[in-house]
Design a protein around this motif. Structure first.
Motif, PDB file in Angstrom:
ATOM      1  N   UNK A  62      28.001 -13.801 -26.576  1.00 23.86           N
ATOM      2  CA  UNK A  62      28.755 -14.980 -26.992  1.00 23.86           C
ATOM      3  C   UNK A  62      29.825 -15.320 -25.951  1.00 23.86           C
ATOM      4  N   UNK A  63      30.438 -16.466 -26.110  1.00 22.99           N
ATOM      5  CA  UNK A  63      31.526 -16.869 -25.212  1.00 22.99           C
ATOM      6  C   UNK A  63      32.673 -15.869 -25.271  1.00 22.99           C
ATOM      7  N   UNK A  64      32.957 -15.341 -26.449  1.00 22.97           N
ATOM      8  CA  UNK A  64      34.047 -14.365 -26.589  1.00 22.97           C
ATOM      9  C   UNK A  64      33.797 -13.124 -25.735  1.00 22.97           C
ATOM     10  N   UNK A  65      32.527 -12.771 -25.527  1.00 14.35           N
ATOM     11  CA  UNK A  65      32.178 -11.590 -24.733  1.00 14.35           C
ATOM     12  C   UNK A  65      32.453 -11.778 -23.242  1.00 14.35           C
ATOM     13  N   UNK A  66      32.802 -13.009 -22.836  1.00 12.01           N
ATOM     14  CA  UNK A  66      33.084 -13.268 -21.419  1.00 12.01           C
ATOM     15  C   UNK A  66      34.453 -12.741 -20.993  1.00 12.01           C
ATOM     16  N   UNK A  67      35.285 -12.381 -21.952  1.00  4.65           N
ATOM     17  CA  UNK A  67      36.633 -11.900 -21.629  1.00  4.65           C
ATOM     18  C   UNK A  67      36.552 -10.664 -20.725  1.00  4.65           C
ATOM     19  N   UNK A  68      37.294 -10.721 -19.626  1.00  7.75           N
ATOM     20  CA  UNK A  68      37.331  -9.611 -18.691  1.00  7.75           C
ATOM     21  C   UNK A  68      36.163  -9.588 -17.710  1.00  7.75           C
ATOM     22  N   UNK A  69      35.297 -10.593 -17.769  1.00  6.22           N
ATOM     23  CA  UNK A  69      34.117 -10.645 -16.900  1.00  6.22           C
ATOM     24  C   UNK A  69      34.358 -11.564 -15.699  1.00  6.22           C
ATOM     25  N   UNK A  70      33.425 -11.523 -14.754  1.00  9.91           N
ATOM     26  CA  UNK A  70      33.462 -12.444 -13.621  1.00  9.91           C
ATOM     27  C   UNK A  70      32.589 -13.659 -13.941  1.00  9.91           C
ATOM     28  N   UNK A  71      33.034 -14.832 -13.509  1.00  8.57           N
ATOM     29  CA  UNK A  71      32.245 -16.044 -13.751  1.00  8.57           C
ATOM     30  C   UNK A  71      32.161 -16.874 -12.473  1.00  8.57           C
ATOM     31  N   UNK A  72      31.016 -17.485 -12.287  1.00 10.76           N
ATOM     32  CA  UNK A  72      30.828 -18.375 -11.147  1.00 10.76           C
ATOM     33  C   UNK A  72      30.737 -19.822 -11.616  1.00 10.76           C
ATOM     34  N   UNK A  73      31.598 -20.661 -11.107  1.00 18.44           N
ATOM     35  CA  UNK A  73      31.480 -22.092 -11.317  1.00 18.44           C
ATOM     36  C   UNK A  73      30.913 -22.689 -10.031  1.00 18.44           C
TER      37      UNK A  73
END
Length: 299
Positions: free
Chosen positions: A132-143
């Motif tokens: 889920x979106x909540x699981x993205x906390x503390x992760x790396x993301x690429x825009x």
């Protein structure tokens, strides 16, 4: 003698400047320059672009040249400085270009096949524990790009809306790292290859890369999707003479080459349509909600 030469050079320079100003004020153009972004560059697209440029040149009676922009920001600055006259923007980059460089929408690009499809998606690797979106906390993301609609604004808006957090918190405390890939396909590949834990990209790119064999089937999962996008604007420099604008607009609205649209926009049924600046006021509202301003994005 040296003083005479210096004075002569000064007079010549002054006359050149006055001549240039006079030419611009009189509405004269010697050429028409189209700015292309990296995602619009390939051997096949170069051929199709050349055919497009030659036909446009015949219509407007001016040589048509290309300008290779490295990013949306570069295209915006090129138009602001008179080095480019037209470019295809995303809705978000368009409103930044309109504010920063006085760019006007000449036409829009409609993608009927995607009328009911998500404009933007957030993807993760197939075997990721992120559900889920909540699981993205503390992760790396690429825009994709700071002024990309489907590769930055929409994904960020989805996260803010879903979690009810402040945009500033999203930037500073939510992710462990935020990166910009520069292109949608690079961001997708970044997820598949493990460079990012997740990426926000245009909704059509993952399946497109899969169809081309550039990524394996089911090598990613979609954890969030946005609503559809009505149209993508093509912007023109506001100081282009009205008669040239009119000719360019009529040419675009009448342009019908399925191969051109398939290669550049991923859909053979894409077409140029009438748009106006107010059609993108909803994008301005989202930018306001996310505290995204041209001053911050174009630093």
């Amino acid at each position: 003698m040296k003083r005479m030469v210096s004075l002569l050079l000064l007079v010549i320079m002054s006359l050149s400047i006055l001549s240039a100003c006079s030419s611009e004020e009189s509405g004269e153009m010697k050429k028409f320059v189209i700015a292309y972004l990296p995602s619009e560059s390939s051997d096949e697209s170069a051929k199709l672009n050349k055919t497009f440029e030659d036909k446009l040149s015949e219509t407007i009676g001016l040589p048509v040249e290309s300008y290779k922009a490295t990013s949306y920001n570069a295209a915006i600055e090129a138009m602001k400085n008179g080095k480019a006259d037209m470019a295809t923007f995303g809705p978000f980059s368009y409103i930044v270009a309109a504010e920063r460089a006085g760019v006007e929408p000449i036409v829009g690009i409609s993608l009927p096949s995607l009328a009911n499809s998500p404009a933007s998606v957030i993807i993760v690797p197939k075997d990721s524990d992120i559900q889920t979106i909540a699981d993205l906390k503390g992760k790396t993301i690429g825009f994709v790009d700071p002024v990309s609609t489907t590769g930055h604004m929409f994904p960020k808006s989805m996260i803010v809306d879903e979690l009810g957090i402040d945009p500033e918190e999203l930037e500073t405390n939510f992710f462990s790292n935020i990166q910009f890939a520069g292109k949608h396909d690079t961001a997708v590949l970044g997820v598949v290859k493990g460079q990012y834990d997740a990426a926000g990209v245009s909704g059509m790119y993952p399946a497109m890369l899969e169809a081309k064999g550039l990524i394996e089937k089911d090598s990613y999962r979609i954890i969030a999707s946005s609503g559809p996008l009505n149209a993508t604007p093509v912007g023109i420099r506001h100081t282009v003479p009205d008669d040239i604008k009119s000719k360019v607009k009529q040419f675009l609205l009448g342009y019908d080459d399925p191969e051109y649209f398939e290669n550049l926009f991923g859909m053979a049924d894409a077409k140029f349509i009438e748009v106006q600046d107010s059609d993108f006021d909803n994008i301005r509202e989202v930018a306001k909600k996310l505290n995204l301003t041209s001053e911050e994005l174009l630093k």
